[in-house]
Write a protein that holds these residues in place. Sequence first.
Motif, short mmCIF file in Angstrom:
data_model
loop_
_atom_site.label_atom_id
_atom_site.label_comp_id
_atom_site.label_asym_id
_atom_site.label_seq_id
_atom_site.Cartn_x
_atom_site.Cartn_y
_atom_site.Cartn_z
N GLU A 1 0.83 -1.21 0.00
CA GLU A 1 0.00 0.00 0.00
C GLU A 1 0.86 1.26 0.00
O GLU A 1 0.48 2.28 -0.58
CB GLU A 1 -0.96 -0.01 1.19
CG GLU A 1 -2.15 -0.97 0.97
CD GLU A 1 -3.11 -1.00 2.14
OE1 GLU A 1 -2.73 -0.53 3.24
OE2 GLU A 1 -4.23 -1.51 1.96
N GLU B 1 -6.06 4.20 1.73
CA GLU B 1 -4.91 3.32 1.95
C GLU B 1 -4.14 3.69 3.22
O GLU B 1 -3.62 2.82 3.91
CB GLU B 1 -3.97 3.36 0.73
CG GLU B 1 -4.58 2.88 -0.57
CD GLU B 1 -4.97 1.40 -0.56
OE1 GLU B 1 -4.91 0.74 0.49
OE2 GLU B 1 -5.36 0.90 -1.63
N HIS C 1 -6.12 2.14 5.94
CA HIS C 1 -5.98 0.69 5.89
C HIS C 1 -4.64 0.24 6.47
O HIS C 1 -4.56 -0.76 7.20
CB HIS C 1 -6.09 0.18 4.46
CG HIS C 1 -7.44 0.38 3.85
ND1 HIS C 1 -7.70 0.19 2.51
CD2 HIS C 1 -8.63 0.73 4.40
CE1 HIS C 1 -8.98 0.42 2.26
NE2 HIS C 1 -9.55 0.76 3.39
N GLU D 1 -4.34 -6.24 -4.97
CA GLU D 1 -5.64 -6.03 -4.34
C GLU D 1 -6.58 -7.22 -4.55
O GLU D 1 -7.32 -7.61 -3.65
CB GLU D 1 -6.27 -4.74 -4.87
CG GLU D 1 -5.54 -3.49 -4.41
CD GLU D 1 -6.07 -2.20 -5.01
OE1 GLU D 1 -6.74 -2.28 -6.08
OE2 GLU D 1 -5.85 -1.14 -4.43
N ASN E 1 -11.31 -7.15 7.89
CA ASN E 1 -11.46 -7.70 6.54
C ASN E 1 -12.66 -7.11 5.82
O ASN E 1 -12.60 -6.80 4.62
CB ASN E 1 -11.61 -9.23 6.61
CG ASN E 1 -10.35 -9.92 7.08
OD1 ASN E 1 -9.24 -9.42 6.89
ND2 ASN E 1 -10.49 -11.06 7.72
N HIS F 1 -11.90 -3.58 4.65
CA HIS F 1 -10.99 -3.58 3.52
C HIS F 1 -11.67 -4.06 2.24
O HIS F 1 -11.46 -3.48 1.16
CB HIS F 1 -9.77 -4.46 3.82
CG HIS F 1 -8.61 -4.21 2.92
ND1 HIS F 1 -8.19 -5.11 1.97
CD2 HIS F 1 -7.79 -3.12 2.79
CE1 HIS F 1 -7.17 -4.62 1.32
NE2 HIS F 1 -6.89 -3.42 1.79
N GLU G 1 -11.91 -1.58 -0.74
CA GLU G 1 -10.98 -1.98 -1.80
C GLU G 1 -11.70 -2.32 -3.09
O GLU G 1 -11.09 -2.25 -4.18
CB GLU G 1 -10.16 -3.18 -1.32
CG GLU G 1 -8.77 -3.25 -1.89
CD GLU G 1 -7.85 -2.15 -1.37
OE1 GLU G 1 -6.83 -1.89 -2.04
OE2 GLU G 1 -8.15 -1.54 -0.33
#
Length: 292
Positions: free
Chosen positions: A79, A110, A113, A159, A183, A186, A190
Amino acid sequence: MTTHQSVAQRLLDSAETLSYDPVREVDWETPLDTAHHGASPEWSTLYGTAYWAEMTPEQQRALTRQEAASVASTGIWFEMILQQMVLRDFYAKDPTDPAFQWALTEIADECRHSIMFARGAAKLGAPAYRPKRHVIELGRAFKAIAFGEAAYAAILVAEEVLDVMQRDWMRDERVAPFVRTINNIHVVEESRHMKFAREETRERLRGAGRLRKQVNALVVSIAAYHIVTSMWNDKVYANAGLDEKRALREAKANEHHKSMLRSSCAGLMEFLDSCGLLTRSAMHFYQRANLI
């Protein structure tokens, strides 16, 4: 507004409607419950091996927690590469363009994240896992020189592989609740990044000749190889209390794990092929990484 700008505007609208703040959404306060896995056991590098069958449930859970932290740490590393490539790509471009504004939105995502992954890995009781030194240096070079479709297709590879794994983990009640929340956050955010990366890859390849596609296909496949092979650090086994040499030997020969990786990449490979980025030389590296 062009099609490219329309896609970026839809992504901006989606981000405004559905985005998360990991500081508030993730339960950072409740102590780690070691009765939970860090990832779905089926995604462990040792699942299906003789060693896995000999391990106690406690050892299996300890291993998946270390492996989940290793994957998260690799995610942070890439990232940071991603953010620098996107910033460089949009440097001095029109800030009124929705694509410019989406690029900054993605970078902000990001950043959150990476902090989220770092805190998650720490809560899992893991050390700071990092790629091997030569991979770190290759990443340093890649982020400095990669541009256009090479940059965005490599972003997409990283990704998409992570996305498939995390979709399994976030639904698995055997996985620690705070990891499932990480999770889920993301995966949701994402999905927008992957759509943008696909759109940028197609846009940059418009009118590209055969030689350019051949070169960039190879560059992307080499990047993919080093990203995927760095996800599970060799030290996870010793840190889970296992025999590192035996674990590495059995993990390397684990056909179940190779099959999981290949199935996770079916859609990605189809996309790369449709763009002319799945050449014979590129396939060599994807096969070495067990992605095809």
